[in-house]
Design an enzyme around this catalytic site. Structure first.
Site, PDB file in Angstrom:
ATOM      1  N   ARG A 124      -4.008  19.545  12.140  1.00  0.00           N
ATOM      2  CA  ARG A 124      -3.929  18.997  10.765  1.00  0.00           C
ATOM      3  C   ARG A 124      -5.210  18.292  10.342  1.00  0.00           C
ATOM      4  O   ARG A 124      -5.212  17.416   9.482  1.00  0.00           O
ATOM      5  CB  ARG A 124      -2.738  18.049  10.615  1.00  0.00           C
ATOM      6  N   LYS A 146     -14.951  22.899  -0.265  1.00  0.00           N
ATOM      7  CA  LYS A 146     -14.090  24.091  -0.389  1.00  0.00           C
ATOM      8  C   LYS A 146     -14.217  24.901   0.890  1.00  0.00           C
ATOM      9  O   LYS A 146     -15.329  25.274   1.287  1.00  0.00           O
ATOM     10  CB  LYS A 146     -14.532  24.948  -1.567  1.00  0.00           C
ATOM     11  N   GLU A 188     -27.268  31.204  -7.267  1.00  0.00           N
ATOM     12  CA  GLU A 188     -26.527  29.939  -7.369  1.00  0.00           C
ATOM     13  C   GLU A 188     -27.453  28.833  -7.874  1.00  0.00           C
ATOM     14  O   GLU A 188     -27.035  27.935  -8.602  1.00  0.00           O
ATOM     15  CB  GLU A 188     -25.914  29.541  -6.017  1.00  0.00           C
ATOM     16  N   LYS A 230     -24.462  19.163  -7.660  1.00  0.00           N
ATOM     17  CA  LYS A 230     -23.144  19.476  -7.081  1.00  0.00           C
ATOM     18  C   LYS A 230     -22.428  18.196  -6.642  1.00  0.00           C
ATOM     19  O   LYS A 230     -21.225  18.029  -6.881  1.00  0.00           O
ATOM     20  CB  LYS A 230     -23.280  20.456  -5.912  1.00  0.00           C
ATOM     21  N   GLU A 240     -11.115  20.213  -8.530  1.00  0.00           N
ATOM     22  CA  GLU A 240     -11.275  21.230  -9.568  1.00  0.00           C
ATOM     23  C   GLU A 240     -10.173  21.188 -10.627  1.00  0.00           C
ATOM     24  O   GLU A 240      -9.682  22.219 -11.073  1.00  0.00           O
ATOM     25  CB  GLU A 240     -11.328  22.624  -8.915  1.00  0.00           C
ATOM     26  N   ARG A 244     -15.184  20.299 -12.384  1.00  0.00           N
ATOM     27  CA  ARG A 244     -15.697  21.103 -11.276  1.00  0.00           C
ATOM     28  C   ARG A 244     -15.649  22.594 -11.590  1.00  0.00           C
ATOM     29  O   ARG A 244     -16.394  23.385 -11.010  1.00  0.00           O
ATOM     30  CB  ARG A 244     -14.931  20.783  -9.977  1.00  0.00           C
ATOM     31  N   ASN A 248     -18.035  27.323 -11.322  1.00  0.00           N
ATOM     32  CA  ASN A 248     -17.610  28.717 -11.156  1.00  0.00           C
ATOM     33  C   ASN A 248     -18.255  29.648 -12.170  1.00  0.00           C
ATOM     34  O   ASN A 248     -17.849  30.810 -12.288  1.00  0.00           O
ATOM     35  CB  ASN A 248     -16.078  28.808 -11.268  1.00  0.00           C
ATOM     36  N   HIS A 251     -18.695  33.347 -11.488  1.00  0.00           N
ATOM     37  CA  HIS A 251     -17.895  33.703 -10.320  1.00  0.00           C
ATOM     38  C   HIS A 251     -16.654  34.515 -10.666  1.00  0.00           C
ATOM     39  O   HIS A 251     -16.105  35.191  -9.797  1.00  0.00           O
ATOM     40  CB  HIS A 251     -17.490  32.442  -9.548  1.00  0.00           C
ATOM     41  N   HIS A 255     -16.795  37.509  -8.472  1.00  0.00           N
ATOM     42  CA  HIS A 255     -15.893  37.700  -7.323  1.00  0.00           C
ATOM     43  C   HIS A 255     -15.229  39.077  -7.381  1.00  0.00           C
ATOM     44  O   HIS A 255     -15.052  39.741  -6.360  1.00  0.00           O
ATOM     45  CB  HIS A 255     -14.791  36.639  -7.316  1.00  0.00           C
ATOM     46  N   HIS A 267     -22.571  37.981  -2.078  1.00  0.00           N
ATOM     47  CA  HIS A 267     -21.972  37.029  -3.014  1.00  0.00           C
ATOM     48  C   HIS A 267     -22.933  36.617  -4.136  1.00  0.00           C
ATOM     49  O   HIS A 267     -22.610  36.712  -5.320  1.00  0.00           O
ATOM     50  CB  HIS A 267     -21.499  35.799  -2.229  1.00  0.00           C
TER      51      HIS A 267
HETATM   52  P1  NAD Z   1     -23.405  34.535   5.088  1.00  0.00           P
HETATM   53  O1  NAD Z   1     -22.860  33.311   5.665  1.00  0.00           O
HETATM   54  O2  NAD Z   1     -22.742  35.814   5.436  1.00  0.00           O
HETATM   55  O3  NAD Z   1     -24.933  34.652   5.490  1.00  0.00           O
HETATM   56  C1  NAD Z   1     -25.669  35.768   5.063  1.00  0.00           C
HETATM   57  C2  NAD Z   1     -26.395  36.459   6.224  1.00  0.00           C
HETATM   58  O4  NAD Z   1     -27.536  35.685   6.567  1.00  0.00           O
HETATM   59  C3  NAD Z   1     -25.592  36.618   7.496  1.00  0.00           C
HETATM   60  O5  NAD Z   1     -25.854  37.904   8.021  1.00  0.00           O
HETATM   61  C4  NAD Z   1     -26.173  35.565   8.437  1.00  0.00           C
HETATM   62  O6  NAD Z   1     -26.095  35.930   9.780  1.00  0.00           O
HETATM   63  C5  NAD Z   1     -27.604  35.500   7.995  1.00  0.00           C
HETATM   64  N1  NAD Z   1     -28.261  34.203   8.169  1.00  0.00           N
HETATM   65  C6  NAD Z   1     -27.779  32.989   7.857  1.00  0.00           C
HETATM   66  N2  NAD Z   1     -28.719  32.059   8.019  1.00  0.00           N
HETATM   67  C7  NAD Z   1     -29.821  32.685   8.481  1.00  0.00           C
HETATM   68  C8  NAD Z   1     -31.129  32.269   8.807  1.00  0.00           C
HETATM   69  N3  NAD Z   1     -31.526  30.998   8.634  1.00  0.00           N
HETATM   70  N4  NAD Z   1     -32.007  33.185   9.257  1.00  0.00           N
HETATM   71  C9  NAD Z   1     -31.630  34.498   9.369  1.00  0.00           C
HETATM   72  N5  NAD Z   1     -30.427  34.957   9.041  1.00  0.00           N
HETATM   73  C10 NAD Z   1     -29.531  34.066   8.594  1.00  0.00           C
HETATM   74  O7  NAD Z   1     -23.446  34.485   3.485  1.00  0.00           O
HETATM   75  P2  NAD Z   1     -23.845  33.363   2.426  1.00  0.00           P
HETATM   76  O8  NAD Z   1     -24.491  34.090   1.323  1.00  0.00           O
HETATM   77  O9  NAD Z   1     -24.525  32.209   3.038  1.00  0.00           O
HETATM   78  O10 NAD Z   1     -22.419  32.830   1.928  1.00  0.00           O
HETATM   79  C11 NAD Z   1     -21.554  33.642   1.189  1.00  0.00           C
HETATM   80  C12 NAD Z   1     -20.159  33.085   1.318  1.00  0.00           C
HETATM   81  O11 NAD Z   1     -20.126  31.756   0.818  1.00  0.00           O
HETATM   82  C13 NAD Z   1     -19.112  33.866   0.546  1.00  0.00           C
HETATM   83  O12 NAD Z   1     -18.021  34.090   1.377  1.00  0.00           O
HETATM   84  C14 NAD Z   1     -18.733  32.930  -0.573  1.00  0.00           C
HETATM   85  O13 NAD Z   1     -17.406  33.099  -0.996  1.00  0.00           O
HETATM   86  C15 NAD Z   1     -18.955  31.588   0.049  1.00  0.00           C
HETATM   87  N6  NAD Z   1     -19.188  30.484  -0.902  1.00  0.00           N
HETATM   88  C16 NAD Z   1     -18.462  29.361  -0.750  1.00  0.00           C
HETATM   89  C17 NAD Z   1     -18.666  28.295  -1.596  1.00  0.00           C
HETATM   90  C18 NAD Z   1     -17.913  27.016  -1.369  1.00  0.00           C
HETATM   91  O14 NAD Z   1     -18.002  26.121  -2.214  1.00  0.00           O
HETATM   92  N7  NAD Z   1     -17.205  26.865  -0.273  1.00  0.00           N
HETATM   93  C19 NAD Z   1     -19.625  28.368  -2.610  1.00  0.00           C
HETATM   94  C20 NAD Z   1     -20.365  29.542  -2.733  1.00  0.00           C
HETATM   95  C21 NAD Z   1     -20.136  30.605  -1.870  1.00  0.00           C
HETATM   96  N1  GLY Z   2     -18.840  26.939  -5.607  1.00  0.00           N
HETATM   97  C1  GLY Z   2     -17.899  26.360  -6.501  1.00  0.00           C
HETATM   98  C2  GLY Z   2     -17.418  25.016  -6.091  1.00  0.00           C
HETATM   99  O1  GLY Z   2     -17.778  24.510  -5.065  1.00  0.00           O
HETATM  100  O2  GLY Z   2     -16.630  24.424  -6.779  1.00  0.00           O
END
Ligand code: NAD
Ligand code: GLY
Length: 360
Positions: A124, A146, A188, A230, A240, A244, A248, A251, A255, A267
């Protein structure tokens, strides 16, 4: 830690620092020891990031008498699923992790969302720390709490709001990031300019070459500015309920495009496509002047980002995913639409006809 800027996400008893600097990964163990967040850590990282930075972080913890081990998973969005989530929880249980132990997400947004959801629900909730290694994760996903995973019905449909105890952003790690991933993160970054700051938007246009050359001071400024925006938005509306939702921007359609592509469009690039679509909707609704929309699209292009939905993508399938969006209110999709550069409004009044026109 040397030369690190510290911002704070102001959430009262759950407030936490965002430490931003260059070349300080090996100092993180000392800082975690000083903050006394957990007695041992499971570092969760994808195989690529573990290979690059896992040992540095692990060693930094061990050098400060904090027990740590690294658990890895295959890189990519396909890993952000319930099966892997359950697997990671099982590993923590088998290794006897208790509530005084913590999880470190070392990696991009996939790792942060997945490991964060594990931390939010295992026993939890156990302490959670973010060490984001993609530009996207540094400016967006590591801040704000998130967490979650995708299910076949849509992205991020299962998850939790769960704030980290600390976020460590070392921009030096971006040097190993593939260019495409860096550009995805820039989508972003541009988002923050459109939703909150015309000055920052102009800065991104003027400094395009230095940013793409990854000049450290400029990059640090970019990351800090995004994190500050942010942090301010999240402090105002953590769950949100209201403001907040502006984060999006791009998005909703983004998405859907990402899902229809089977995640072959990353993404950030899908968000770029979504931002153009939202700007077009805003023009058609009479909220945004065409010249501002053109400026947004131009900046996306300057950062080599896609702006068009590929013609072979099934529009009906995109619309099906739109209806599963988390921002639906009473059956109506809430769109975040720019009104000028630096301001957006949220509306559920976009008609299907307008959406059809923009998707076609
Ligand atoms: P990811 O985590 O898949 O990373 C992208 C690629 O880069 C991967 O292949 C990884 O191995 C590689 N990588 C990462 N760091 C590296 C580095 N320093 N050097 C070399 N390679 C590296 O993708 P992302 O674009 O970071 O994240 C996308 C995800 O984030 C999506 O699932 C999206 O929904 C989510 N997201 C979440 C929020 C949130 O608020 N929680 C906000 C925006 C996006
Ligand atoms: N990436 C959207 C949020 O964090 O609210």
């Amino acid at each position: 830690m040397r030369d690190v800027n510290e911002l704070v996400v102001g959430l009262d008893e759950r407030a936490y620092p965002i430490c931003i600097g260059s070349g300080f990964l090996e100092d993180i163990g000392a800082d975690l020891a000083r903050r006394n967040i957990a007695k041992r850590y499971c570092i969760i990282a994808d195989e690529t990031v573990a290979g690059l930075y896992g040992e540095t972080v692990n060693k930094s913890l061990r050098n400060n008498n904090i027990a740590a081990e690294c658990i890895t998973f295959p890189a990519g969005e396909e890993s952000k699923n319930l099966k892997l989530y359950a697997h990671l929880c099982s590993i923590l249980a088998q290794k006897g992790y208790d509530r005084k132990d913590g999880v470190i997400a070392l990696g991009g947004g996939v790792t942060g969302d997945l490991a964060g959801f594990v931390a939010s629900s295992y026993l939890r909730g156990i302490p959670f720390v973010q060490i984001p290694t993609t530009l996207l994760a540094q400016v967006d996903s590591s801040v704000g709490g998130k967490t979650g995973v995708d299910i076949p019905e849509g992205k991020n449909l299962v998850g939790a709001f769960y704030q980290p105890k600390a976020v460590y952003i070392d921009i030096d790690v971006l040097r190993t990031l593939p260019k495409d991933e860096f550009l995805g993160g820039m989508a972003e970054v541009i988002k923050y300019g459109v939703i909150r700051s015309s000055e920052f938007f102009e800065f991104l246009s003027q400094e395009r070459d230095t940013i793409l050359a990854m000049q450290p001071d400029i990059l640090e400024y970019v990351v800090k500015t995004c994190c500050q925006i942010k942090a301010d938005v999240v402090a105002e509306d953590e769950r949100e309920g209201d403001i907040r939702r502006i984060l999006n921007f791009g998005h909703t359609i983004g998405h859907a495009v990402e899902a229809v592509s089977g995640f072959s469009i990353i993404h950030g690039k899908a968000v770029a496509i979504g931002m153009k679509a939202a700007s077009n909707i805003a023009c058609k609704m009479g909220f945004l002047q065409v010249e501002d929309s053109e400026k947004i699209i131009q900046l996306l292009k300057e950062y080599e980002l896609p702006t068009e939905i590929p013609p072979n993508f099934d529009r009906q399938q995109i619309k099906k995913f739109l209806l599963r969006d988390k921002k639906i209110v009473a059956g109506k999709i809430a769109y975040v639409l720019p009104t000028t550069i630096g301001h957006v409004r949220i509306t559920t009044e976009v008609t299907e006809d307008v959406v059809d026109q923009v998707l076609s």
